[in-house]
Design an enzyme around this catalytic site. Structure first.
Site, short mmCIF file in Angstrom:
data_model
loop_
_atom_site.label_atom_id
_atom_site.label_comp_id
_atom_site.label_asym_id
_atom_site.label_seq_id
_atom_site.Cartn_x
_atom_site.Cartn_y
_atom_site.Cartn_z
N LEU A 138 31.78 22.98 -10.27
CA LEU A 138 31.52 22.46 -11.30
C LEU A 138 30.48 23.08 -12.22
O LEU A 138 29.09 23.34 -11.80
CB LEU A 138 30.94 21.08 -11.75
CG LEU A 138 31.45 19.21 -11.24
CD1 LEU A 138 31.26 18.15 -11.18
CD2 LEU A 138 32.21 18.61 -12.56
N ASP A 139 30.18 23.15 -13.54
CA ASP A 139 29.10 24.40 -14.08
C ASP A 139 27.88 23.72 -13.80
O ASP A 139 27.75 21.86 -13.86
CB ASP A 139 29.58 24.29 -15.95
CG ASP A 139 30.67 25.02 -16.42
OD1 ASP A 139 30.75 25.92 -15.49
OD2 ASP A 139 31.05 24.95 -17.54
#
Length: 328
Positions: free
Chosen positions: A61-62
């Site tokens: 996940l960013d």
């Protein structure tokens, strides 16, 4: 905290913190404890709290994004590859009128443009071409690799990064709310490998302006959802109290593979690396597109992953691919 010799085996679903709509992004020079955590940061924290060195995640996940991040601990790290490639569900907010180099609001603004007057009907028309199977260009600031190096490192050095479009699928792409003049609230379900940041960038162009991703929350990843996820303070507290094992799901939980029950003698042979016919004569059990299945004992204990390698006298023949056995 647990000693470094602690051993934990299972799946930990984390509700990763991200950036909310009303919160300003931290400055680039903010101290580490005030920055948005990467997926790697989350792994490192859980590793430190748990004392379990073997930890991997099933999909990044960013830093901007919050929500479901699935970690595999201990023996479950051997199953990471089988938990990848599943569909993801997101809530996203796209802000029109400005583009950034990272395609999200953590990046530097690279272009600004006026936003045309929009209504729900016009937005629906613009969304239609993005539904289904499409070709999408990944962002230059991503974890994809070229020549063995993540392209975001090249982009941050100022190198030109060109990534070929690749097929992805948006199974669902719905407008939840339009906050005039420039904020779109969306819910979407997409294939692995799809970038919501690229979708935000491309939507800006589709509206005759530019755009970037302002908020992203992963609500589900395959069989895992926010209902099973634990926030980092809860995980840390459980680790301090020696209760982290209570938060773990067992290895094999939620695997999207056929499930076979094997007898003790069959399990023993599979554990020795032998090929074993399973099922009744005339019963061909390989109905998996991958030729893989989960093996379980009669008491429901997960034993491992097996692969169909042959057909013999009307029976499917299997061999252990990742074996846990009854003692792990």
């Amino acid at each position: 905290m647990p000693s470094p010799s602690a051993h934990l085996h299972g799946l930990l679903v984390v509700d990763k913190p991200g950036l909310a709509a009303a919160v300003a992004p931290p400055p680039a020079d903010a101290p580490p404890d005030q920055r948005l955590p990467t997926s790697h940061d989350v792994v490192q924290r859980v590793r430190r709290w748990s004392g379990e060195r073997r930890i991997g995640h099933t999909g990044t996940l960013d830093p901007l994004a919050s929500g479901v991040l699935v970690l595999c601990l201990g023996q479950a790290t051997r199953l990471v590859e089988y938990y990848q490639g599943h569909r993801k569900q997101y809530y996203a907010e796209v802000l029109l009128g400005a583009a950034t180099d990272t395609y999200d609001r953590l990046g530097q603004v690279t272009a600004e443009a006026s936003v045309p007057a929009l209504n729900d009907a016009q937005i629906e028309i613009a969304l239609r071409p993005f539904r289904g199977s499409v070709l999408q260009s990944p962002p230059a600031y991503s974890a994809l690799k070229q020549g063995g190096e993540s392209v975001h490192r090249k982009a941050r050095r100022g190198e030109t990064v060109v990534l070929a479009p690749r097929p992805v699928t948006f199974y669902q792409l719905d407008l939840l709310e339009f906050s005039a003049p420039n904020r779109l609230c969306l819910r979407l379900v997409c294939s692995a490998g799809a970038y919501v940041r690229s979708l935000a960038h491309d939507l800006g162009q589709a509206f005759g302006t530019c755009g970037h991703l302002a908020v992203l929350r992963r609500e589900a990843a395959g069989p895992f959802s926010l209902a099973q996820a634990h926030e980092l303070p809860v995980i840390e507290a459980a680790a301090r109290q020696g209760r982290l094992a209570e938060l773990l799901l067992p290895p094999g939980f939620g695997l999207e593979l056929p499930r076979l029950t094997v007898l003790p003698a069959e399990a023993q042979r599979l554990g020795y690396g032998q090929k074993v016919p399973l099922g009744s004569p005339g019963e061909l059990l390989d109905d998996s597109a991958t030729g893989l299945a989960q093996a379980y004992a009669a008491n429901g204990l997960f034993l491992g992953i097996i692969r169909c390698v042959d057909q013999e006298a009307g029976r499917s023949v299997w061999k252990a691919e990742k074996w846990f056995g009854s003692d792990e």
